[in-house]
Write an enzyme that holds these catalytic residues in place. Structure first.
Site, PDB file in Angstrom:
ATOM      1  N   CYS A 181       0.813  -1.224   0.000  1.00 50.22           N
ATOM      2  CA  CYS A 181       0.000   0.000   0.000  1.00 50.22           C
ATOM      3  C   CYS A 181       0.843   1.268   0.000  1.00 50.22           C
ATOM      4  O   CYS A 181       0.616   2.178  -0.807  1.00 50.22           O
ATOM      5  CB  CYS A 181      -0.955  -0.015   1.187  1.00 50.22           C
ATOM      6  SG  CYS A 181      -0.158   0.003   2.813  1.00 50.22           S
ATOM      7  N   HIS A 224      -2.506   0.958   6.870  1.00 48.30           N
ATOM      8  CA  HIS A 224      -2.889   0.908   5.455  1.00 48.30           C
ATOM      9  C   HIS A 224      -3.186   2.317   4.955  1.00 48.30           C
ATOM     10  O   HIS A 224      -3.656   3.183   5.705  1.00 48.30           O
ATOM     11  CB  HIS A 224      -4.123   0.018   5.260  1.00 48.30           C
ATOM     12  CG  HIS A 224      -4.431  -0.262   3.825  1.00 48.30           C
ATOM     13  ND1 HIS A 224      -3.630  -1.049   3.020  1.00 48.30           N
ATOM     14  CD2 HIS A 224      -5.462   0.153   3.024  1.00 48.30           C
ATOM     15  CE1 HIS A 224      -4.139  -1.116   1.805  1.00 48.30           C
ATOM     16  NE2 HIS A 224      -5.260  -0.383   1.788  1.00 48.30           N
ATOM     17  N   HIS A 279      -6.018   1.963  -4.148  1.00 55.02           N
ATOM     18  CA  HIS A 279      -4.983   1.444  -3.242  1.00 55.02           C
ATOM     19  C   HIS A 279      -4.555   0.050  -3.693  1.00 55.02           C
ATOM     20  O   HIS A 279      -5.160  -0.552  -4.587  1.00 55.02           O
ATOM     21  CB  HIS A 279      -5.515   1.403  -1.808  1.00 55.02           C
ATOM     22  CG  HIS A 279      -6.672   0.484  -1.615  1.00 55.02           C
ATOM     23  ND1 HIS A 279      -6.848  -0.301  -0.497  1.00 55.02           N
ATOM     24  CD2 HIS A 279      -7.758   0.182  -2.414  1.00 55.02           C
ATOM     25  CE1 HIS A 279      -7.956  -0.997  -0.579  1.00 55.02           C
ATOM     26  NE2 HIS A 279      -8.529  -0.721  -1.742  1.00 55.02           N
TER      27      HIS A 279
END
Length: 235
Positions: free
Chosen positions: A137, A189, A201
């Protein structure tokens, strides 16, 4: 004896001519002198200051007035040219600045998003930092910002969260970062906000770069907040 008197008379006559207020170009010989004396006197050079002054190179009034005007006009003309050049330079700088500002303000976020969208379907890879290896990420976010607008972000989601400026959810813009706690209490994240509650993402192992919604149950539950990287804070 006669020659001495003649010489003295000539000298006296010359001195008289030098101090007399009225000057003449010729000398009239006194009466009573013979012809040789008369010739001698009339052939003597005459000192005539008035005539000499009249013939000297004195500029007239017209030239004296015209000269300062010409001299003063020259620097003014040069100054005018310099000012014109300066104005032209200022105009060019202003135009370039406006063009740059228009590009940055109007298109930086769009360019960032367009670049991110081109990376969809690239597989997730833990620690991945490039399309050839895959992305995690934070690697995905960092790659997009660096290669689309040249902004270097921190290397992981927690440090990216700390480096950004807090943004309210209803004030989020394209290119802001959205953060989640997917493991424990720490930020773990990150994704890039698009619009209308959507973000792009690199989710997790076995998945690829994709677009999801903040309104989905999982992401809504783990959502922490949004941050705006300082490099785009003013756009």
């Amino acid at each position: 004896m006669y020659l001495k008197r003649l010489t003295a008379l000539a000298l006296a006559t010359c001195c008289t001519a030098a101090v007399t207020p009225a000057f003449a170009d010729t000398i009239q010989a006194p009466q009573g002198l013979d012809q040789s004396a008369t010739l001698l006197l009339t052939d003597l050079p005459v000192f005539a200051p008035a005539t000499a002054l009249a013939q000297s190179a004195v500029p007239d009034a017209t030239s004296l007035i015209a000269a300062p005007k010409a001299a003063s006009n020259a620097p003014l003309a040069a100054t005018a040219d310099t000012d014109t050049d300066a104005d032209d330079d200022d105009s060019l700088v202003a135009a370039a600045t406006d063009k740059l500002a228009g590009h940055v303000d109007g298109h930086a976020r769009e360019a960032l998003l367009a670049f991110a969208m081109k990376l969809r379907d690239i597989r997730y890879h833990r620690g991945g930092r490039a399309p050839s290896t895959g992305f995690d990420c934070s690697g995905f976010v960092r790659y997009v910002f660096m290669h689309s607008i040249g902004l270097d972000l921190p290397t992981n989601s927690a440090s990216q969260f700390l480096a950004g400026l807090k943004v309210k959810r209803n004030e989020m813009k394209t290119g802001d970062l959205v953060f989640f706690r997917t493991r424990g209490k720490a930020v773990s994240h990150v994704g890039i906000y698009i619009d209308n509650g959507q973000f792009i993402h690199s989710p997790s192992a076995g998945k690829t770069v994709r677009v999801d919604s903040l309104n989905e149950a999982y992401w809504a539950k783990h959502f922490v907040g949004a941050k705006r990287p300082e490099g785009i804070a003013k756009i």
